[in-house]
Design a protein around this motif. Structure first.
Motif, PDB file in Angstrom:
ATOM      1  N   GLY A 178       0.775  -1.225   0.000  1.00 14.73           N
ATOM      2  CA  GLY A 178       0.000   0.000   0.000  1.00 14.73           C
ATOM      3  C   GLY A 178       0.810   1.280   0.000  1.00 14.73           C
ATOM      4  O   GLY A 178       0.243   2.363  -0.049  1.00 14.73           O
ATOM      5  N   THR A 179       2.140   1.152   0.050  1.00 15.50           N
ATOM      6  CA  THR A 179       2.988   2.348  -0.027  1.00 15.50           C
ATOM      7  C   THR A 179       4.249   2.031  -0.816  1.00 15.50           C
ATOM      8  O   THR A 179       4.762   0.909  -0.783  1.00 15.50           O
ATOM      9  CB  THR A 179       3.431   2.874   1.358  1.00 15.50           C
ATOM     10  OG1 THR A 179       4.353   1.968   1.956  1.00 15.50           O
ATOM     11  CG2 THR A 179       2.249   3.089   2.290  1.00 15.50           C
ATOM     12  N   VAL A 180       4.740   3.047  -1.504  1.00 16.50           N
ATOM     13  CA  VAL A 180       5.995   2.891  -2.231  1.00 16.50           C
ATOM     14  C   VAL A 180       7.148   2.756  -1.238  1.00 16.50           C
ATOM     15  O   VAL A 180       8.070   1.977  -1.468  1.00 16.50           O
ATOM     16  CB  VAL A 180       6.223   4.080  -3.194  1.00 16.50           C
ATOM     17  CG1 VAL A 180       7.599   4.008  -3.837  1.00 16.50           C
ATOM     18  CG2 VAL A 180       5.153   4.092  -4.272  1.00 16.50           C
ATOM     19  N   THR A 181       7.069   3.467  -0.135  1.00 15.95           N
ATOM     20  CA  THR A 181       8.147   3.418   0.861  1.00 15.95           C
ATOM     21  C   THR A 181       8.334   2.004   1.404  1.00 15.95           C
ATOM     22  O   THR A 181       9.452   1.475   1.416  1.00 15.95           O
ATOM     23  CB  THR A 181       7.859   4.402   2.012  1.00 15.95           C
ATOM     24  OG1 THR A 181       7.725   5.713   1.471  1.00 15.95           O
ATOM     25  CG2 THR A 181       8.971   4.388   3.040  1.00 15.95           C
ATOM     26  N   ALA A 182       7.253   1.384   1.839  1.00 12.94           N
ATOM     27  CA  ALA A 182       7.346   0.024   2.387  1.00 12.94           C
ATOM     28  C   ALA A 182       7.785  -0.972   1.318  1.00 12.94           C
ATOM     29  O   ALA A 182       8.606  -1.856   1.578  1.00 12.94           O
ATOM     30  CB  ALA A 182       6.009  -0.394   2.979  1.00 12.94           C
ATOM     31  N   ALA A 183       7.258  -0.811   0.114  1.00 13.21           N
ATOM     32  CA  ALA A 183       7.637  -1.714  -0.974  1.00 13.21           C
ATOM     33  C   ALA A 183       9.108  -1.558  -1.322  1.00 13.21           C
ATOM     34  O   ALA A 183       9.807  -2.555  -1.553  1.00 13.21           O
ATOM     35  CB  ALA A 183       6.770  -1.448  -2.205  1.00 13.21           C
ATOM     36  N   ALA A 184       9.606  -0.325  -1.341  1.00 14.87           N
ATOM     37  CA  ALA A 184      11.015  -0.089  -1.667  1.00 14.87           C
ATOM     38  C   ALA A 184      11.922  -0.772  -0.652  1.00 14.87           C
ATOM     39  O   ALA A 184      12.952  -1.346  -1.020  1.00 14.87           O
ATOM     40  CB  ALA A 184      11.301   1.413  -1.725  1.00 14.87           C
ATOM     41  N   VAL A 185      11.545  -0.724   0.614  1.00 17.92           N
ATOM     42  CA  VAL A 185      12.345  -1.389   1.657  1.00 17.92           C
ATOM     43  C   VAL A 185      12.371  -2.889   1.408  1.00 17.92           C
ATOM     44  O   VAL A 185      13.434  -3.524   1.426  1.00 17.92           O
ATOM     45  CB  VAL A 185      11.793  -1.064   3.065  1.00 17.92           C
ATOM     46  CG1 VAL A 185      12.439  -1.939   4.117  1.00 17.92           C
ATOM     47  CG2 VAL A 185      12.001   0.413   3.387  1.00 17.92           C
ATOM     48  N   LEU A 186      11.220  -3.486   1.161  1.00 21.32           N
ATOM     49  CA  LEU A 186      11.151  -4.937   0.927  1.00 21.32           C
ATOM     50  C   LEU A 186      11.905  -5.355  -0.333  1.00 21.32           C
ATOM     51  O   LEU A 186      12.492  -6.433  -0.374  1.00 21.32           O
ATOM     52  CB  LEU A 186       9.692  -5.375   0.802  1.00 21.32           C
ATOM     53  CG  LEU A 186       8.861  -5.352   2.080  1.00 21.32           C
ATOM     54  CD1 LEU A 186       7.401  -5.645   1.765  1.00 21.32           C
ATOM     55  CD2 LEU A 186       9.402  -6.353   3.088  1.00 21.32           C
ATOM     56  N   LEU A 187      11.872  -4.495  -1.346  1.00 24.95           N
ATOM     57  CA  LEU A 187      12.495  -4.826  -2.632  1.00 24.95           C
ATOM     58  C   LEU A 187      13.972  -4.426  -2.702  1.00 24.95           C
ATOM     59  O   LEU A 187      14.645  -4.739  -3.681  1.00 24.95           O
ATOM     60  CB  LEU A 187      11.730  -4.135  -3.763  1.00 24.95           C
ATOM     61  CG  LEU A 187      10.305  -4.634  -3.987  1.00 24.95           C
ATOM     62  CD1 LEU A 187       9.527  -3.653  -4.852  1.00 24.95           C
ATOM     63  CD2 LEU A 187      10.322  -6.018  -4.603  1.00 24.95           C
ATOM     64  N   HIS A 188      14.447  -3.699  -1.687  1.00 25.99           N
ATOM     65  CA  HIS A 188      15.842  -3.227  -1.657  1.00 25.99           C
ATOM     66  C   HIS A 188      16.153  -2.336  -2.853  1.00 25.99           C
ATOM     67  O   HIS A 188      17.191  -2.475  -3.499  1.00 25.99           O
ATOM     68  CB  HIS A 188      16.832  -4.399  -1.586  1.00 25.99           C
ATOM     69  CG  HIS A 188      16.567  -5.325  -0.454  1.00 25.99           C
ATOM     70  ND1 HIS A 188      16.848  -5.003   0.849  1.00 25.99           N
ATOM     71  CD2 HIS A 188      16.023  -6.566  -0.420  1.00 25.99           C
ATOM     72  CE1 HIS A 188      16.494  -5.996   1.639  1.00 25.99           C
ATOM     73  NE2 HIS A 188      15.984  -6.966   0.889  1.00 25.99           N
ATOM     74  N   VAL A 189      15.221  -1.425  -3.151  1.00 23.68           N
ATOM     75  CA  VAL A 189      15.430  -0.423  -4.196  1.00 23.68           C
ATOM     76  C   VAL A 189      15.089   0.941  -3.605  1.00 23.68           C
ATOM     77  O   VAL A 189      14.428   1.030  -2.574  1.00 23.68           O
ATOM     78  CB  VAL A 189      14.568  -0.680  -5.456  1.00 23.68           C
ATOM     79  CG1 VAL A 189      14.922  -2.009  -6.100  1.00 23.68           C
ATOM     80  CG2 VAL A 189      13.093  -0.618  -5.148  1.00 23.68           C
ATOM     81  N   SER A 190      15.532   1.981  -4.264  1.00 18.75           N
ATOM     82  CA  SER A 190      15.215   3.322  -3.763  1.00 18.75           C
ATOM     83  C   SER A 190      13.759   3.654  -4.070  1.00 18.75           C
ATOM     84  O   SER A 190      13.184   3.162  -5.048  1.00 18.75           O
ATOM     85  CB  SER A 190      16.144   4.365  -4.378  1.00 18.75           C
ATOM     86  OG  SER A 190      15.818   4.573  -5.735  1.00 18.75           O
ATOM     87  N   GLN A 191      13.195   4.482  -3.230  1.00 21.90           N
ATOM     88  CA  GLN A 191      11.808   4.896  -3.419  1.00 21.90           C
ATOM     89  C   GLN A 191      11.609   5.618  -4.753  1.00 21.90           C
ATOM     90  O   GLN A 191      10.658   5.301  -5.483  1.00 21.90           O
ATOM     91  CB  GLN A 191      11.367   5.761  -2.250  1.00 21.90           C
ATOM     92  CG  GLN A 191       9.923   6.176  -2.319  1.00 21.90           C
ATOM     93  CD  GLN A 191       9.498   6.979  -1.105  1.00 21.90           C
ATOM     94  OE1 GLN A 191      10.185   7.036  -0.108  1.00 21.90           O
ATOM     95  NE2 GLN A 191       8.355   7.616  -1.213  1.00 21.90           N
ATOM     96  N   PRO A 192      12.493   6.573  -5.126  1.00 23.54           N
ATOM     97  CA  PRO A 192      12.301   7.233  -6.426  1.00 23.54           C
ATOM     98  C   PRO A 192      12.379   6.260  -7.610  1.00 23.54           C
ATOM     99  O   PRO A 192      11.595   6.373  -8.559  1.00 23.54           O
ATOM    100  CB  PRO A 192      13.430   8.259  -6.481  1.00 23.54           C
ATOM    101  CG  PRO A 192      13.782   8.520  -5.051  1.00 23.54           C
ATOM    102  CD  PRO A 192      13.566   7.218  -4.354  1.00 23.54           C
ATOM    103  N   ALA A 193      13.285   5.305  -7.544  1.00 24.23           N
ATOM    104  CA  ALA A 193      13.402   4.334  -8.639  1.00 24.23           C
ATOM    105  C   ALA A 193      12.139   3.481  -8.741  1.00 24.23           C
ATOM    106  O   ALA A 193      11.657   3.206  -9.850  1.00 24.23           O
ATOM    107  CB  ALA A 193      14.625   3.449  -8.433  1.00 24.23           C
ATOM    108  N   LEU A 194      11.599   3.084  -7.619  1.00 27.10           N
ATOM    109  CA  LEU A 194      10.380   2.280  -7.620  1.00 27.10           C
ATOM    110  C   LEU A 194       9.203   3.095  -8.156  1.00 27.10           C
ATOM    111  O   LEU A 194       8.427   2.607  -8.979  1.00 27.10           O
ATOM    112  CB  LEU A 194      10.086   1.754  -6.214  1.00 27.10           C
ATOM    113  CG  LEU A 194       8.853   0.873  -6.066  1.00 27.10           C
ATOM    114  CD1 LEU A 194       8.875  -0.305  -7.020  1.00 27.10           C
ATOM    115  CD2 LEU A 194       8.733   0.396  -4.625  1.00 27.10           C
ATOM    116  N   SER A 195       9.084   4.334  -7.722  1.00 31.92           N
ATOM    117  CA  SER A 195       8.017   5.210  -8.227  1.00 31.92           C
ATOM    118  C   SER A 195       8.118   5.365  -9.738  1.00 31.92           C
ATOM    119  O   SER A 195       7.100   5.320 -10.446  1.00 31.92           O
ATOM    120  CB  SER A 195       8.099   6.583  -7.570  1.00 31.92           C
ATOM    121  OG  SER A 195       7.773   6.504  -6.208  1.00 31.92           O
ATOM    122  N   GLN A 196       9.328   5.538 -10.243  1.00 35.81           N
ATOM    123  CA  GLN A 196       9.521   5.680 -11.692  1.00 35.81           C
ATOM    124  C   GLN A 196       9.100   4.419 -12.432  1.00 35.81           C
ATOM    125  O   GLN A 196       8.510   4.492 -13.518  1.00 35.81           O
ATOM    126  CB  GLN A 196      10.977   6.016 -12.000  1.00 35.81           C
ATOM    127  CG  GLN A 196      11.378   7.408 -11.594  1.00 35.81           C
ATOM    128  CD  GLN A 196      12.872   7.655 -11.746  1.00 35.81           C
ATOM    129  OE1 GLN A 196      13.649   6.757 -12.052  1.00 35.81           O
ATOM    130  NE2 GLN A 196      13.280   8.904 -11.531  1.00 35.81           N
TER     131      GLN A 196
END
Length: 99
Positions: free
Chosen positions: A26-44
């Motif tokens: 439900g959030t890019v922040t939490a997903a980025a942590v789980l995926l080990h990627v940066s939040q901006p990269a995931l949003s893009q």
């Protein structure tokens, strides 16, 4: 909007994993942590996926990301792809054929 063949050829497992993780958390922040990627990269990557599909998959608000109706349909369609891939690899490894 790109044609369906070019869209399906350009989406890979990473895009699906990113989409499903954002949908589940439900959030890019939490997903980025789980995926080990940066939040901006995931949003893009999510924006890229929405652009390729030609539909908004998420509704964004101050409390997170929520699937749109198109996002729900897409999630239902791709949810089992990781499982199908896992089973295909497992089945091929356990076959009686030589490597």
């Amino acid at each position: 909007m790109p044609d369906l063949n070019s869209v399906s050829e350009s989406i890979d497992g990473r895009h699906l994993r990113y989409f499903l993780t954002v949908a589940d958390t439900g959030t890019v922040t939490a997903a980025a942590v789980l995926l080990h990627v940066s939040q901006p990269a995931l949003s893009q990557q999510i924006i890229w996926l929405e652009t390729r599909i030609g539909r908004k998959l998420f509704r964004r608000d101050g409390r997170g990301m929520h699937l749109t109706p198109a996002g729900v349909v897409f999630r239902e369609g791709v949810l089992d792809i990781p499982g199908l891939l896992y089973r295909a690899v497992a089945n091929s490894r356990s076959s009686m054929l030589p490597p």
